[in-house]
Scaffold this motif. Structure first.
Motif, PDB file in Angstrom:
ATOM      1  N   VAL A  12       0.824  -1.205   0.000  1.00 53.10           N
ATOM      2  CA  VAL A  12       0.000   0.000   0.000  1.00 53.10           C
ATOM      3  C   VAL A  12       0.859   1.257   0.000  1.00 53.10           C
ATOM      4  O   VAL A  12       0.604   2.198  -0.747  1.00 53.10           O
ATOM      5  CB  VAL A  12      -0.957   0.009   1.221  1.00 53.10           C
ATOM      6  CG1 VAL A  12      -1.630   1.358   1.378  1.00 53.10           C
ATOM      7  CG2 VAL A  12      -1.990  -1.098   1.079  1.00 53.10           C
ATOM      8  N   LEU A  13       1.890   1.294   0.829  1.00 54.53           N
ATOM      9  CA  LEU A  13       2.688   2.508   0.980  1.00 54.53           C
ATOM     10  C   LEU A  13       3.833   2.622  -0.015  1.00 54.53           C
ATOM     11  O   LEU A  13       4.447   3.676  -0.125  1.00 54.53           O
ATOM     12  CB  LEU A  13       3.230   2.619   2.405  1.00 54.53           C
ATOM     13  CG  LEU A  13       2.174   2.831   3.480  1.00 54.53           C
ATOM     14  CD1 LEU A  13       2.815   2.847   4.855  1.00 54.53           C
ATOM     15  CD2 LEU A  13       1.407   4.128   3.238  1.00 54.53           C
ATOM     16  N   GLY A  14       4.117   1.545  -0.747  1.00 55.68           N
ATOM     17  CA  GLY A  14       5.192   1.596  -1.739  1.00 55.68           C
ATOM     18  C   GLY A  14       4.820   2.476  -2.927  1.00 55.68           C
ATOM     19  O   GLY A  14       3.701   2.988  -3.031  1.00 55.68           O
ATOM     20  N   GLU A  15       5.785   2.677  -3.793  1.00 53.50           N
ATOM     21  CA  GLU A  15       5.542   3.511  -4.973  1.00 53.50           C
ATOM     22  C   GLU A  15       4.423   2.923  -5.829  1.00 53.50           C
ATOM     23  O   GLU A  15       4.253   1.719  -5.911  1.00 53.50           O
ATOM     24  CB  GLU A  15       6.816   3.640  -5.816  1.00 53.50           C
ATOM     25  CG  GLU A  15       7.862   4.533  -5.197  1.00 53.50           C
ATOM     26  CD  GLU A  15       7.434   5.994  -5.072  1.00 53.50           C
ATOM     27  OE1 GLU A  15       6.658   6.479  -5.919  1.00 53.50           O
ATOM     28  OE2 GLU A  15       7.872   6.638  -4.111  1.00 53.50           O
ATOM     29  N   GLY A  16       3.685   3.807  -6.454  1.00 51.27           N
ATOM     30  CA  GLY A  16       2.579   3.421  -7.321  1.00 51.27           C
ATOM     31  C   GLY A  16       2.088   4.665  -8.029  1.00 51.27           C
ATOM     32  O   GLY A  16       2.861   5.599  -8.285  1.00 51.27           O
ATOM     33  N   ALA A  17       0.803   4.730  -8.311  1.00 50.07           N
ATOM     34  CA  ALA A  17       0.226   5.901  -8.971  1.00 50.07           C
ATOM     35  C   ALA A  17       0.339   7.138  -8.084  1.00 50.07           C
ATOM     36  O   ALA A  17       0.467   8.258  -8.571  1.00 50.07           O
ATOM     37  CB  ALA A  17      -1.235   5.631  -9.332  1.00 50.07           C
ATOM     38  N   VAL A  18       0.295   6.934  -6.777  1.00 56.37           N
ATOM     39  CA  VAL A  18       0.446   8.022  -5.806  1.00 56.37           C
ATOM     40  C   VAL A  18       1.796   7.820  -5.124  1.00 56.37           C
ATOM     41  O   VAL A  18       2.119   6.719  -4.694  1.00 56.37           O
ATOM     42  CB  VAL A  18      -0.698   8.000  -4.765  1.00 56.37           C
ATOM     43  CG1 VAL A  18      -0.496   9.061  -3.710  1.00 56.37           C
ATOM     44  CG2 VAL A  18      -2.045   8.148  -5.444  1.00 56.37           C
ATOM     45  N   LEU A  29       2.049  11.964   3.815  1.00 55.48           N
ATOM     46  CA  LEU A  29       1.433  13.245   4.186  1.00 55.48           C
ATOM     47  C   LEU A  29      -0.047  13.078   4.503  1.00 55.48           C
ATOM     48  O   LEU A  29      -0.560  13.679   5.460  1.00 55.48           O
ATOM     49  CB  LEU A  29       1.622  14.268   3.062  1.00 55.48           C
ATOM     50  CG  LEU A  29       3.044  14.799   2.883  1.00 55.48           C
ATOM     51  CD1 LEU A  29       3.135  15.659   1.619  1.00 55.48           C
ATOM     52  CD2 LEU A  29       3.473  15.599   4.097  1.00 55.48           C
ATOM     53  N   VAL A  30      -0.740  12.264   3.729  1.00 56.44           N
ATOM     54  CA  VAL A  30      -2.157  12.007   3.984  1.00 56.44           C
ATOM     55  C   VAL A  30      -2.314  11.308   5.339  1.00 56.44           C
ATOM     56  O   VAL A  30      -3.180  11.678   6.139  1.00 56.44           O
ATOM     57  CB  VAL A  30      -2.784  11.171   2.847  1.00 56.44           C
ATOM     58  CG1 VAL A  30      -4.152  10.650   3.245  1.00 56.44           C
ATOM     59  CG2 VAL A  30      -2.859  11.980   1.566  1.00 56.44           C
ATOM     60  N   ALA A  31      -1.474  10.328   5.619  1.00 60.27           N
ATOM     61  CA  ALA A  31      -1.556   9.612   6.893  1.00 60.27           C
ATOM     62  C   ALA A  31      -1.316  10.552   8.074  1.00 60.27           C
ATOM     63  O   ALA A  31      -2.020  10.486   9.087  1.00 60.27           O
ATOM     64  CB  ALA A  31      -0.561   8.458   6.916  1.00 60.27           C
ATOM     65  N   VAL A  32      -0.344  11.446   7.945  1.00 55.20           N
ATOM     66  CA  VAL A  32      -0.064  12.395   9.015  1.00 55.20           C
ATOM     67  C   VAL A  32      -1.247  13.332   9.213  1.00 55.20           C
ATOM     68  O   VAL A  32      -1.675  13.600  10.343  1.00 55.20           O
ATOM     69  CB  VAL A  32       1.226  13.201   8.715  1.00 55.20           C
ATOM     70  CG1 VAL A  32       1.378  14.375   9.671  1.00 55.20           C
ATOM     71  CG2 VAL A  32       2.439  12.294   8.796  1.00 55.20           C
ATOM     72  N   CYS A  67      -4.639  11.899  17.057  1.00 50.89           N
ATOM     73  CA  CYS A  67      -3.894  10.746  17.539  1.00 50.89           C
ATOM     74  C   CYS A  67      -2.457  10.839  17.073  1.00 50.89           C
ATOM     75  O   CYS A  67      -2.137  11.524  16.111  1.00 50.89           O
ATOM     76  CB  CYS A  67      -4.532   9.443  17.082  1.00 50.89           C
ATOM     77  SG  CYS A  67      -4.491   9.175  15.312  1.00 50.89           S
ATOM     78  N   ASP A  68      -1.576  10.159  17.784  1.00 48.25           N
ATOM     79  CA  ASP A  68      -0.164  10.157  17.414  1.00 48.25           C
ATOM     80  C   ASP A  68       0.029   9.322  16.164  1.00 48.25           C
ATOM     81  O   ASP A  68      -0.615   8.301  15.974  1.00 48.25           O
ATOM     82  CB  ASP A  68       0.679   9.566  18.546  1.00 48.25           C
ATOM     83  CG  ASP A  68       0.643  10.422  19.788  1.00 48.25           C
ATOM     84  OD1 ASP A  68       0.437  11.653  19.637  1.00 48.25           O
ATOM     85  OD2 ASP A  68       0.818   9.883  20.889  1.00 48.25           O
ATOM     86  N   TYR A  69       0.925   9.770  15.312  1.00 51.84           N
ATOM     87  CA  TYR A  69       1.253   8.991  14.123  1.00 51.84           C
ATOM     88  C   TYR A  69       2.694   8.609  14.213  1.00 51.84           C
ATOM     89  O   TYR A  69       3.542   9.383  14.501  1.00 51.84           O
ATOM     90  CB  TYR A  69       0.988   9.789  12.845  1.00 51.84           C
ATOM     91  CG  TYR A  69       1.417   9.062  11.610  1.00 51.84           C
ATOM     92  CD1 TYR A  69       0.715   7.961  11.166  1.00 51.84           C
ATOM     93  CD2 TYR A  69       2.553   9.445  10.908  1.00 51.84           C
ATOM     94  CE1 TYR A  69       1.095   7.270  10.033  1.00 51.84           C
ATOM     95  CE2 TYR A  69       2.938   8.766   9.773  1.00 51.84           C
ATOM     96  CZ  TYR A  69       2.224   7.676   9.344  1.00 51.84           C
ATOM     97  OH  TYR A  69       2.617   6.982   8.234  1.00 51.84           O
TER      98      TYR A  69
END
Length: 103
Positions: A77-83, A90-93, A101-103
Motif C-alpha cells: 500500500v505505501l510503496g511507490e505506485g500511482a500516488v 502526508l495524507v496519513a499524518v 492521535c499520534d502517528y
C-alpha cells in the motif's frame, strides 16, 4: 445484531471529540526489546526505514502472524505506485492530526 440509534451515534461523535489517548489505551505496545524473535526483522526493517517502529505494529506484535500479514500489506500500500510514497505519508499524518492521535 447490534442496533445503533441516533443517540448512540451522537454519543460516539461526542466521545470521539473528547478522545484522550492515555485514558483510552487498552492494548499495550511491545517495544523492540520484548518483541518475539520472529518479529525482530520487521521491527529492524521499519526502524531502518523510519527511525521508529509505528505504534500500530507494536500493538499488533501481540499476534505475530497478523503483524507479518499486515506488514506485507503495508509495504504494498505505501510503496511507490500511482500516488507517491511521500503523498501517502502526508495524507496519513494529516488524518492522524484530524483524529487527534499520534502517528
Amino acid at each position: 445484531p447490534l442496533m445503533l440509534t441516533f443517540e448512540s451515534h451522537c454519543f460516539f461523535a461526542f466521545a470521539t471529540l473528547n478522545y484522550s489517548p492515555e485514558a483510552n489505551m487498552r492494548i499495550s505496545k511491545i517495544n523492540s526489546a520484548h518483541a518475539p524473535e520472529e518479529l525482530k526483522a520487521i521491527y529492524d526493517r521499519w526502524f531502518q526505514q523510519r527511525g521508529n517502529v509505528p505504534n500500530m505494529f507494536r500493538v499488533m506484535a501481540h499476534r505475530p502472524q497478523l503483524l507479518q500479514t499486515m506488514e506485507a500489506h503495508m509495504r504494498c500500500v505505501l510503496g511507490e505506485g500511482a500516488v507517491s510514497t511521500r503523498l501517502k505519508e502526508l495524507v496519513a499524518v494529516r488524518v492522524s492530526q484530524m483524529n487527534q492521535c499520534d502517528y
